[in-house]
Design a protein around this motif. Structure first.
Motif, short mmCIF file in Angstrom:
data_model
loop_
_atom_site.label_atom_id
_atom_site.label_comp_id
_atom_site.label_asym_id
_atom_site.label_seq_id
_atom_site.Cartn_x
_atom_site.Cartn_y
_atom_site.Cartn_z
N GLN A 1 -3.34 5.74 76.99
CA GLN A 1 -3.94 6.90 77.61
C GLN A 1 -3.81 8.10 76.67
OE1 GLN A 1 -5.21 7.34 80.87
NE2 GLN A 1 -5.17 5.17 81.26
N GLY A 2 -4.85 8.90 76.60
CA GLY A 2 -4.79 10.14 75.83
C GLY A 2 -4.16 11.23 76.68
N PRO A 3 -4.03 12.42 76.12
CA PRO A 3 -3.46 13.51 76.91
C PRO A 3 -4.39 13.88 78.05
CG PRO A 3 -4.27 14.31 74.80
CD PRO A 3 -4.37 12.81 74.78
N PRO A 4 -3.85 14.38 79.16
CA PRO A 4 -4.70 14.72 80.30
C PRO A 4 -5.65 15.87 79.94
CG PRO A 4 -2.41 15.33 80.72
CD PRO A 4 -2.44 14.62 79.42
N MET A 5 -6.89 15.72 80.33
CA MET A 5 -7.91 16.73 80.04
C MET A 5 -8.31 17.44 81.32
SD MET A 5 -8.48 16.48 76.77
CE MET A 5 -10.05 17.20 76.42
N SER A 6 -8.63 18.72 81.20
CA SER A 6 -9.16 19.51 82.30
C SER A 6 -10.42 20.19 81.81
CB SER A 6 -8.14 20.56 82.76
OG SER A 6 -7.03 19.94 83.35
N GLU A 7 -11.15 20.79 82.73
CA GLU A 7 -12.37 21.49 82.32
C GLU A 7 -12.66 22.65 83.25
OE1 GLU A 7 -15.60 18.41 84.28
OE2 GLU A 7 -15.04 18.16 82.18
N THR B 1 -19.74 23.48 79.59
CA THR B 1 -18.45 22.99 80.06
C THR B 1 -17.44 23.14 78.92
OG1 THR B 1 -19.52 21.39 81.50
CG2 THR B 1 -17.22 21.01 81.01
N VAL B 2 -16.26 23.66 79.26
CA VAL B 2 -15.17 23.76 78.30
C VAL B 2 -14.12 22.73 78.71
CG1 VAL B 2 -13.39 25.24 77.31
CG2 VAL B 2 -15.60 26.22 77.96
N ARG B 3 -13.85 21.75 77.83
CA ARG B 3 -12.84 20.74 78.08
C ARG B 3 -11.63 21.04 77.20
NH1 ARG B 3 -17.66 18.09 78.26
NH2 ARG B 3 -18.10 17.04 80.21
N PHE B 4 -10.44 20.89 77.76
CA PHE B 4 -9.24 21.20 77.00
C PHE B 4 -8.10 20.32 77.46
CE2 PHE B 4 -9.58 23.90 80.67
CZ PHE B 4 -8.31 23.94 81.21
N VAL B 5 -7.13 20.14 76.58
CA VAL B 5 -5.94 19.34 76.89
C VAL B 5 -5.07 20.16 77.84
CG1 VAL B 5 -3.86 18.28 75.96
CG2 VAL B 5 -6.00 18.16 74.68
N ASN B 6 -4.66 19.52 78.93
CA ASN B 6 -3.84 20.18 79.94
C ASN B 6 -2.59 19.34 80.18
OD1 ASN B 6 -2.83 21.70 82.02
ND2 ASN B 6 -4.63 21.55 83.32
N ALA B 7 -1.75 19.24 79.16
CA ALA B 7 -0.56 18.39 79.23
C ALA B 7 0.44 18.87 80.28
CB ALA B 7 0.12 18.33 77.86
N GLU B 8 0.48 20.17 80.53
CA GLU B 8 1.42 20.72 81.51
C GLU B 8 0.89 20.62 82.93
OE1 GLU B 8 0.50 22.73 78.78
OE2 GLU B 8 2.22 22.04 77.63
N GLY B 9 -0.38 20.29 83.11
CA GLY B 9 -0.97 20.20 84.43
C GLY B 9 -1.16 21.55 85.10
N ALA B 10 -1.45 22.57 84.30
CA ALA B 10 -1.62 23.93 84.83
C ALA B 10 -2.82 24.00 85.77
CB ALA B 10 -1.81 24.92 83.68
N ASN B 11 -2.67 24.79 86.83
CA ASN B 11 -3.76 24.99 87.78
C ASN B 11 -4.61 26.20 87.42
OD1 ASN B 11 -3.05 22.79 89.38
ND2 ASN B 11 -1.57 24.00 90.50
N ALA B 12 -4.04 27.17 86.70
CA ALA B 12 -4.75 28.39 86.35
C ALA B 12 -4.68 28.60 84.83
CB ALA B 12 -4.15 29.59 87.07
N VAL B 13 -5.76 29.13 84.27
CA VAL B 13 -5.84 29.40 82.83
C VAL B 13 -6.53 30.75 82.62
CG1 VAL B 13 -5.86 26.99 82.08
CG2 VAL B 13 -8.00 28.11 82.64
N GLN B 14 -6.30 31.34 81.46
CA GLN B 14 -7.03 32.55 81.08
C GLN B 14 -8.18 32.12 80.18
OE1 GLN B 14 -4.23 35.20 79.25
NE2 GLN B 14 -3.83 36.23 81.18
N VAL B 15 -9.35 32.65 80.49
CA VAL B 15 -10.56 32.28 79.74
C VAL B 15 -11.15 33.54 79.14
CG1 VAL B 15 -12.82 31.19 79.90
CG2 VAL B 15 -10.95 30.37 81.33
N GLU B 16 -11.56 33.45 77.89
CA GLU B 16 -12.14 34.57 77.17
C GLU B 16 -13.59 34.26 76.82
OE1 GLU B 16 -11.10 37.23 73.24
OE2 GLU B 16 -10.66 35.09 73.19
N ALA B 17 -14.44 35.26 76.97
CA ALA B 17 -15.85 35.15 76.55
C ALA B 17 -16.15 36.29 75.60
CB ALA B 17 -16.77 35.20 77.76
N LYS B 18 -16.81 35.99 74.48
CA LYS B 18 -17.22 37.00 73.52
C LYS B 18 -18.74 36.95 73.41
CE LYS B 18 -13.26 37.34 70.51
NZ LYS B 18 -12.79 37.43 69.13
#
Length: 112
Positions: free
Chosen positions: A25-31, A63-80
């Motif tokens: 299994q790879g690292p857990p992914m979130s999006e 869609t932004v996919r990212f590794v979520n190894a800690e299983g975080a429920n909230a993230v900060q997202v930046e748009a430029k």
């Protein structure tokens, strides 16, 4: 045993041996999802987790996919914005939609 009978036995043994092994299994992914309602292309990334931006053209979705190894429920997202390189960021839940829109003289962000 003749040669014709040996080959199917070897092939069956190889298939059965492979069935017992699981793929690593790879690292857990979130999006998160992005909807760009602004008049310019936006570059979006999850702050502190990813270095690469996902480009979302005006009026498009992404869609932004990212590794979520800690299983975080909230993230900060930046748009430029591509036009003036102004930016906005928002704290949002994993799986929500980031909406990029035209604000007063710059882009704005909100989570839905």
């Amino acid at each position: 045993m003749n040669r014709a009978a040996v080959f199917p036995v070897i092939a069956l043994a190889a298939v059965l041996a492979a069935c017992g092994e699981e793929e690593p299994q790879g690292p857990p992914m979130s999006e998160i999802y992005v909807r760009n309602e602004s008049s310019t292309e936006a570059n979006v990334r999850v702050k502190f987790w990813t270095k690469d931006y996902v480009k979302v053209s005006a009026g498009e979705k992404g869609t932004v996919r990212f590794v979520n190894a800690e299983g975080a429920n909230a993230v900060q997202v930046e748009a430029k914005s591509r036009k003036q390189w102004d930016d906005c960021w928002v704290t949002m839940n994993v799986g929500q939609t980031l909406v990029v829109f035209n604000a007063t003289e710059r882009i704005g962000c909100r989570a839905e």
